[in-house]
Scaffold this motif. Structure first.
Motif, PDB file in Angstrom:
ATOM      1  N   GLU A   6      58.024   9.422 -55.761  1.00 17.32           N
ATOM      2  CA  GLU A   6      57.321   9.495 -54.872  1.00 17.32           C
ATOM      3  C   GLU A   6      57.926   9.592 -53.691  1.00 17.32           C
ATOM      4  O   GLU A   6      59.191   9.357 -53.455  1.00 17.32           O
ATOM      5  CB  GLU A   6      56.345   8.110 -54.434  1.00 17.32           C
ATOM      6  N   GLY A   8      57.396  10.368 -48.916  1.00 19.41           N
ATOM      7  CA  GLY A   8      56.450  10.500 -47.813  1.00 19.41           C
ATOM      8  C   GLY A   8      56.073   9.315 -47.010  1.00 19.41           C
ATOM      9  O   GLY A   8      55.507   9.233 -46.069  1.00 19.41           O
ATOM     10  N   ARG A  19      51.660  12.114 -45.329  1.00 20.61           N
ATOM     11  CA  ARG A  19      51.429  12.736 -46.720  1.00 20.61           C
ATOM     12  C   ARG A  19      52.278  12.438 -47.802  1.00 20.61           C
ATOM     13  O   ARG A  19      53.490  12.443 -47.524  1.00 20.61           O
ATOM     14  CB  ARG A  19      51.562  14.380 -46.451  1.00 20.61           C
ATOM     15  N   SER A  21      53.786  12.562 -51.630  1.00 26.54           N
ATOM     16  CA  SER A  21      54.130  13.475 -52.638  1.00 26.54           C
ATOM     17  C   SER A  21      54.571  12.691 -53.914  1.00 26.54           C
ATOM     18  O   SER A  21      55.172  11.891 -53.750  1.00 26.54           O
ATOM     19  CB  SER A  21      55.079  14.714 -52.235  1.00 26.54           C
ATOM     20  N   CYS A  22      54.248  12.954 -55.050  1.00 21.46           N
ATOM     21  CA  CYS A  22      54.713  12.802 -56.342  1.00 21.46           C
ATOM     22  C   CYS A  22      55.012  13.788 -57.184  1.00 21.46           C
ATOM     23  O   CYS A  22      54.324  14.450 -57.488  1.00 21.46           O
ATOM     24  CB  CYS A  22      53.725  11.559 -56.876  1.00 21.46           C
ATOM     25  N   VAL A  23      56.257  13.908 -57.516  1.00 13.56           N
ATOM     26  CA  VAL A  23      56.609  14.886 -58.608  1.00 13.56           C
ATOM     27  C   VAL A  23      56.954  14.244 -60.017  1.00 13.56           C
ATOM     28  O   VAL A  23      57.559  13.226 -60.089  1.00 13.56           O
ATOM     29  CB  VAL A  23      57.909  15.614 -58.088  1.00 13.56           C
ATOM     30  N   ARG A  71      46.622  18.452 -55.873  1.00 11.26           N
ATOM     31  CA  ARG A  71      47.749  18.734 -56.984  1.00 11.26           C
ATOM     32  C   ARG A  71      48.004  20.038 -57.030  1.00 11.26           C
ATOM     33  O   ARG A  71      47.276  21.110 -56.881  1.00 11.26           O
ATOM     34  CB  ARG A  71      47.337  18.274 -58.393  1.00 11.26           C
ATOM     35  N   THR A  77      52.903  18.427 -59.496  1.00 15.20           N
ATOM     36  CA  THR A  77      52.812  17.467 -58.143  1.00 15.20           C
ATOM     37  C   THR A  77      51.615  17.143 -57.706  1.00 15.20           C
ATOM     38  O   THR A  77      50.715  17.818 -57.735  1.00 15.20           O
ATOM     39  CB  THR A  77      53.736  18.095 -57.034  1.00 15.20           C
ATOM     40  N   TYR A  79      49.490  15.116 -54.508  1.00 13.44           N
ATOM     41  CA  TYR A  79      49.651  14.752 -53.032  1.00 13.44           C
ATOM     42  C   TYR A  79      48.549  13.889 -52.484  1.00 13.44           C
ATOM     43  O   TYR A  79      47.503  13.873 -53.082  1.00 13.44           O
ATOM     44  CB  TYR A  79      49.809  15.895 -52.149  1.00 13.44           C
ATOM     45  N   GLN A  81      47.007  13.197 -48.597  1.00 11.57           N
ATOM     46  CA  GLN A  81      47.102  13.218 -47.383  1.00 11.57           C
ATOM     47  C   GLN A  81      46.226  12.184 -46.729  1.00 11.57           C
ATOM     48  O   GLN A  81      44.958  12.176 -47.243  1.00 11.57           O
ATOM     49  CB  GLN A  81      46.397  14.826 -47.002  1.00 11.57           C
ATOM     50  N   CYS A  95      52.206   6.130 -57.669  1.00 10.57           N
ATOM     51  CA  CYS A  95      51.559   7.349 -58.112  1.00 10.57           C
ATOM     52  C   CYS A  95      51.539   7.024 -59.597  1.00 10.57           C
ATOM     53  O   CYS A  95      52.240   6.340 -60.330  1.00 10.57           O
ATOM     54  CB  CYS A  95      52.758   8.465 -58.112  1.00 10.57           C
TER      55      CYS A  95
END
Length: 121
Positions: A6, A8, A19, A21-23, A71, A77, A79, A81, A95
């Motif tokens: 994760e 942000g 925002r 994010s998670c990859v 996503r 990924t 997201y 927001q 995440c």
């Protein structure tokens, strides 16, 4: 192995935006539902929002109209927001992803390490 990373999180004033994010990386055949959870000090970890592979979303009532989950399946990924943030949104955000590592493997749920979101009043 599957890893979720994760990014942000941070400190923001009430009314501001962040925002997340998670990859998802590693041995991945398919990613099913992805979601964001949060845990405030002394409280349990609760669902904030989730999204299926096809884009169906679910939100907890307290964030409806303020948070948007999305996503990018090509980038593995997800997201989050977050707009109009409130002090009560302060928590560690995690995440989560339901992943099949191979075509024949069982579906398994994975977690990220968490990212701190702090909203000051």
């Amino acid at each position: 192995q599957v890893q979720l990373v994760e990014s942000g999180g941070g400190l923001v004033q009430a009314g501001g935006s962040l925002r997340l994010s998670c990859v998802v990386s590693g041995s991945i055949f398919s990613i099913y539902t992805m979601g964001w959870y949060r845990q405030a000090p002394g409280k349990q970890r609760d669902l904030v929002a989730s999204i299926t592979h096809g884009g169906t979303t679910v939100y907890t009532d307290s964030v409806k109209g303020r948070f948007t989950i999305s996503r990018d399946n090509a980038k593995n990924t997800v997201y989050l927001q977050m707009n109009s943030l409130k002090p009560e949104d302060t928590a560690v955000y995690y995440c989560n992803a339901d992943v099949k590592a191979t075509m024949t493997s069982l579906l398994k749920s994975y977690w990220g390490q968490g990212t701190q979101v702090t909203v000051s009043s």
